[in-house]
Motif scaffolding. Structure first.
Motif, PDB file in Angstrom:
ATOM      1  N   GLY A 194       9.996 -10.559  -0.825  1.00 49.91           N
ATOM      2  CA  GLY A 194       9.081 -11.646  -0.510  1.00 49.91           C
ATOM      3  C   GLY A 194       9.212 -12.177   0.901  1.00 49.91           C
ATOM      4  O   GLY A 194       8.731 -13.275   1.197  1.00 49.91           O
ATOM      5  N   PHE A 195       9.851 -11.414   1.783  1.00 48.09           N
ATOM      6  CA  PHE A 195      10.040 -11.867   3.166  1.00 48.09           C
ATOM      7  C   PHE A 195       8.699 -12.141   3.832  1.00 48.09           C
ATOM      8  O   PHE A 195       7.825 -11.279   3.904  1.00 48.09           O
ATOM      9  CB  PHE A 195      10.806 -10.805   3.955  1.00 48.09           C
ATOM     10  CG  PHE A 195      10.854 -11.065   5.444  1.00 48.09           C
ATOM     11  CD1 PHE A 195      11.636 -12.089   5.957  1.00 48.09           C
ATOM     12  CD2 PHE A 195      10.114 -10.280   6.323  1.00 48.09           C
ATOM     13  CE1 PHE A 195      11.688 -12.333   7.326  1.00 48.09           C
ATOM     14  CE2 PHE A 195      10.165 -10.505   7.690  1.00 48.09           C
ATOM     15  CZ  PHE A 195      10.950 -11.535   8.193  1.00 48.09           C
ATOM     16  N   VAL A 386      22.727  -6.244  -2.739  1.00 47.24           N
ATOM     17  CA  VAL A 386      22.729  -6.509  -4.175  1.00 47.24           C
ATOM     18  C   VAL A 386      21.520  -5.851  -4.838  1.00 47.24           C
ATOM     19  O   VAL A 386      20.546  -5.475  -4.174  1.00 47.24           O
ATOM     20  CB  VAL A 386      22.707  -8.030  -4.468  1.00 47.24           C
ATOM     21  CG1 VAL A 386      23.927  -8.713  -3.886  1.00 47.24           C
ATOM     22  CG2 VAL A 386      21.424  -8.667  -3.919  1.00 47.24           C
ATOM     23  N   ARG A 387      21.558  -5.732  -6.152  1.00 45.84           N
ATOM     24  CA  ARG A 387      20.429  -5.198  -6.898  1.00 45.84           C
ATOM     25  C   ARG A 387      19.238  -6.160  -6.808  1.00 45.84           C
ATOM     26  O   ARG A 387      19.412  -7.374  -6.682  1.00 45.84           O
ATOM     27  CB  ARG A 387      20.809  -4.995  -8.359  1.00 45.84           C
ATOM     28  CG  ARG A 387      21.935  -3.990  -8.597  1.00 45.84           C
ATOM     29  CD  ARG A 387      22.232  -3.873 -10.076  1.00 45.84           C
ATOM     30  NE  ARG A 387      22.555  -5.174 -10.666  1.00 45.84           N
ATOM     31  CZ  ARG A 387      22.683  -5.385 -11.971  1.00 45.84           C
ATOM     32  NH1 ARG A 387      22.486  -4.381 -12.828  1.00 45.84           N
ATOM     33  NH2 ARG A 387      22.992  -6.588 -12.430  1.00 45.84           N
ATOM     34  N   SER A 388      18.059  -5.616  -6.878  1.00 46.57           N
ATOM     35  CA  SER A 388      16.843  -6.422  -6.759  1.00 46.57           C
ATOM     36  C   SER A 388      16.790  -7.519  -7.809  1.00 46.57           C
ATOM     37  O   SER A 388      16.404  -8.666  -7.529  1.00 46.57           O
ATOM     38  CB  SER A 388      15.604  -5.531  -6.878  1.00 46.57           C
ATOM     39  OG  SER A 388      15.551  -4.602  -5.827  1.00 46.57           O
ATOM     40  N   ALA A 393      17.108 -13.275  -9.237  1.00 47.56           N
ATOM     41  CA  ALA A 393      17.694 -14.286 -10.120  1.00 47.56           C
ATOM     42  C   ALA A 393      18.597 -15.251  -9.363  1.00 47.56           C
ATOM     43  O   ALA A 393      18.813 -16.383  -9.794  1.00 47.56           O
ATOM     44  CB  ALA A 393      18.480 -13.600 -11.244  1.00 47.56           C
ATOM     45  N   GLY A 394      19.117 -14.813  -8.248  1.00 48.41           N
ATOM     46  CA  GLY A 394      20.083 -15.618  -7.503  1.00 48.41           C
ATOM     47  C   GLY A 394      21.449 -14.965  -7.554  1.00 48.41           C
ATOM     48  O   GLY A 394      21.944 -14.640  -8.639  1.00 48.41           O
ATOM     49  N   VAL A 395      22.058 -14.790  -6.385  1.00 48.84           N
ATOM     50  CA  VAL A 395      23.282 -13.981  -6.327  1.00 48.84           C
ATOM     51  C   VAL A 395      24.547 -14.734  -6.716  1.00 48.84           C
ATOM     52  O   VAL A 395      25.582 -14.118  -6.954  1.00 48.84           O
ATOM     53  CB  VAL A 395      23.463 -13.365  -4.911  1.00 48.84           C
ATOM     54  CG1 VAL A 395      22.355 -12.371  -4.623  1.00 48.84           C
ATOM     55  CG2 VAL A 395      23.499 -14.454  -3.843  1.00 48.84           C
ATOM     56  N   ASP A 396      24.500 -16.045  -6.802  1.00 43.37           N
ATOM     57  CA  ASP A 396      25.722 -16.800  -7.094  1.00 43.37           C
ATOM     58  C   ASP A 396      26.349 -16.418  -8.426  1.00 43.37           C
ATOM     59  O   ASP A 396      27.536 -16.090  -8.516  1.00 43.37           O
ATOM     60  CB  ASP A 396      25.434 -18.306  -7.076  1.00 43.37           C
ATOM     61  CG  ASP A 396      25.255 -18.844  -5.667  1.00 43.37           C
ATOM     62  OD1 ASP A 396      25.492 -18.084  -4.717  1.00 43.37           O
ATOM     63  OD2 ASP A 396      24.894 -20.020  -5.526  1.00 43.37           O
ATOM     64  N   LEU A 397      25.570 -16.475  -9.481  1.00 47.13           N
ATOM     65  CA  LEU A 397      26.095 -16.156 -10.807  1.00 47.13           C
ATOM     66  C   LEU A 397      26.455 -14.679 -10.921  1.00 47.13           C
ATOM     67  O   LEU A 397      27.461 -14.311 -11.522  1.00 47.13           O
ATOM     68  CB  LEU A 397      25.093 -16.549 -11.881  1.00 47.13           C
ATOM     69  CG  LEU A 397      24.937 -18.053 -12.134  1.00 47.13           C
ATOM     70  CD1 LEU A 397      23.800 -18.316 -13.116  1.00 47.13           C
ATOM     71  CD2 LEU A 397      26.240 -18.651 -12.668  1.00 47.13           C
ATOM     72  N   ALA A 398      25.623 -13.814 -10.337  1.00 46.08           N
ATOM     73  CA  ALA A 398      25.847 -12.377 -10.442  1.00 46.08           C
ATOM     74  C   ALA A 398      27.127 -11.943  -9.727  1.00 46.08           C
ATOM     75  O   ALA A 398      27.872 -11.097 -10.227  1.00 46.08           O
ATOM     76  CB  ALA A 398      24.650 -11.616  -9.866  1.00 46.08           C
ATOM     77  N   LEU A 399      27.396 -12.526  -8.563  1.00 45.14           N
ATOM     78  CA  LEU A 399      28.530 -12.081  -7.756  1.00 45.14           C
ATOM     79  C   LEU A 399      29.790 -12.910  -7.960  1.00 45.14           C
ATOM     80  O   LEU A 399      30.903 -12.397  -7.834  1.00 45.14           O
ATOM     81  CB  LEU A 399      28.156 -12.100  -6.269  1.00 45.14           C
ATOM     82  CG  LEU A 399      27.035 -11.165  -5.820  1.00 45.14           C
ATOM     83  CD1 LEU A 399      26.829 -11.287  -4.320  1.00 45.14           C
ATOM     84  CD2 LEU A 399      27.336  -9.723  -6.200  1.00 45.14           C
TER      85      LEU A 399
END
Length: 426
Positions: A194-195, A386-388, A393-399
């Motif tokens: 979405g850039f 990171v994965r799309s 979803a937001g990288v905080d929880l994922a990473l």
């Protein structure tokens, strides 16, 4: 050590602490600029660099940047002063007699190394894996930053001082270096989903302003501390660290008002940082008047430059290129014209401008090429982006398994907490 030596050592200690504070300042500044779902990840990139670079600096980084020459003029021997042993001064009984000034200088320069690497992370916000970032940091700081620091800051043997380059506090080694590396990584990782202009807005203006305040505060140590002595040069650097960013605010806001119709607080903070970046290499040799002019033009120039990413299609998420690369280049070249006693206005010669340009190009090209190569290898091996689905979803929880904002009932908020609308609740 006499009284003057103790005072100079104290200056280095205080300045080192101020510069180290700048890295949490970067974390706040960058953290406020990203989405609420990415603030933890963004700040962790700075904190991770703080830990890893600090360890490597003590082990062998200082030796590579300031130790015994391995390749004269270009690189220090990483094993010549492992763990800063030369400053410990052990006697026959094993008692320590530390070299206070030497250790203070090593600590001061170590805080520079940490900050330079943390700045790069702004180019890859919202889409970088923490593990990939840490591997990049480990390689880049050894392959690029430590040697570049030797070239620029090693006054006894670096090719920059030998050539007559004036880079007092790091326009090339810190800002051009970080800006070029950020551009390279932005190209390696590609654009965010979405850039587009206006698609990614800061989630917390107060965090950005807090970060900018910490950066400006720490910058006094950055610039004045580079004198390594309490003297006129330190004081000149100090006043120029007020003049240039103050004018940078004005320059940025004028452009913002003319371009968008409204001056913003984010623009004011960015203008201050632009002025600070630009004055860093020449704060020791510019009069306050020329520092004001520098800051005013740098603020306006960087306000224009941050739009280039939309025109040219590279996603420098938090404008490391537009502020640090462009501001660093402008401030370094500015010395060749307006530097007291060495610039074109005083000497009638373009020699200093040529010297400044050469240093800028060498650091820019080396940093960009090396960062691109390292980033590409990291992406192709352990993965850097990171994965799309995690990005969306937001990288905080994922990473990291954390959220920057947790509601009082234990729920996780995807966005910063806002006040309820009065019309809807009454």
């Amino acid at each position: 050590m006499d009284d003057s030596g103790q005072v100079n050592t104290l200056l280095l200690l205080v300045s080192g602490a101020l510069v180290l504070l700048m890295t949490p300042g970067v974390a706040f500044f960058y953290g406020g600029l990203v989405r609420a779902k990415s603030v933890v990840s963004m700040m962790m990139l700075s904190l991770g660099a703080m830990g890893l670079v600090g360890v490597l600096w003590v082990l062998f980084g200082y030796s590579m940047a300031f130790g015994k020459p391995l390749i004269p003029g270009w690189l220090g021997d990483p094993f010549a002063d492992w763990g800063l042993q030369s400053f410990l001064g052990m006697d026959g009984s094993g008692a320590l007699h530390p070299d206070a000034n030497g250790l203070a200088f090593a600590a001061f320069q170590g805080s520079f190394a940490i900050l330079a690497i943390a700045l790069i992370s702004g180019g890859i916000a919202d889409r970088a894996r923490f593990g990939g970032w840490m591997l990049f940091v480990a390689i880049f700081v050894v392959v690029v930053y430590f040697p570049v620091a030797y070239w620029v800051f090693n006054l006894k043997d670096g090719w920059g001082p030998a050539l007559g380059v004036n880079d007092f506090a790091g326009g090339t080694a810190i800002h051009i270096n970080a800006g070029a590396a950020a551009l390279a990584l932005a190209l390696v990782l590609g654009r965010r989903i979405g850039f587009a202009k206006g698609a990614h807005k800061p989630h917390s203006v107060p965090l950005v302003l807090l970060g900018a305040a910490l950066l400006w505060f720490g910058w006094f140590g950055f610039n004045a501390g580079s004198a390594a002595a309490v003297d006129g040069t330190a004081v000149l650097a100090f006043i120029n660290t007020i003049a240039a960013p103050a004018a940078g605010i004005v320059g940025w806001l004028v452009v913002e008002k003319l371009k968008d119709g409204k001056p913003t607080s984010i623009g004011a903070a960015s203008g201050a940082i632009s002025g600070l970046v630009a004055v860093t290499p020449g704060c020791n040799i510019l009069t306050p008047w020329w520092a004001l002019v520098l800051g005013l033009v740098a603020g306006a120039l960087c306000a224009w430059a941050v739009e280039l990413k939309y025109r040219w299609g590279f996603d420098d998420s938090l404008d490391v290129v537009g502020i640090h690369l462009i501001g660093g280049l402008f401030g370094t070249l500015y010395i060749g014209i307006f530097g007291q006693g060495i610039g074109l206005l005083d000497t009638g010669s373009l020699h200093q401008l040529g010297v400044q340009a050469l240093a800028s190009v060498v650091v820019l090209v080396c940093s960009f090429v090396a960062a691109y190569a390292i980033g590409w290898v990291v992406e192709k091996t352990i993965g850097f982006r990171v994965r799309s689905e995690d990005e969306l979803a937001g990288v905080d929880l994922a990473l990291h398994g954390e959220s920057g904002y947790v509601m009082a009932d234990g729920g996780v908020s995807d966005d910063p907490v806002t006040e309820p609308d009065y019309a809807l609740t009454h």
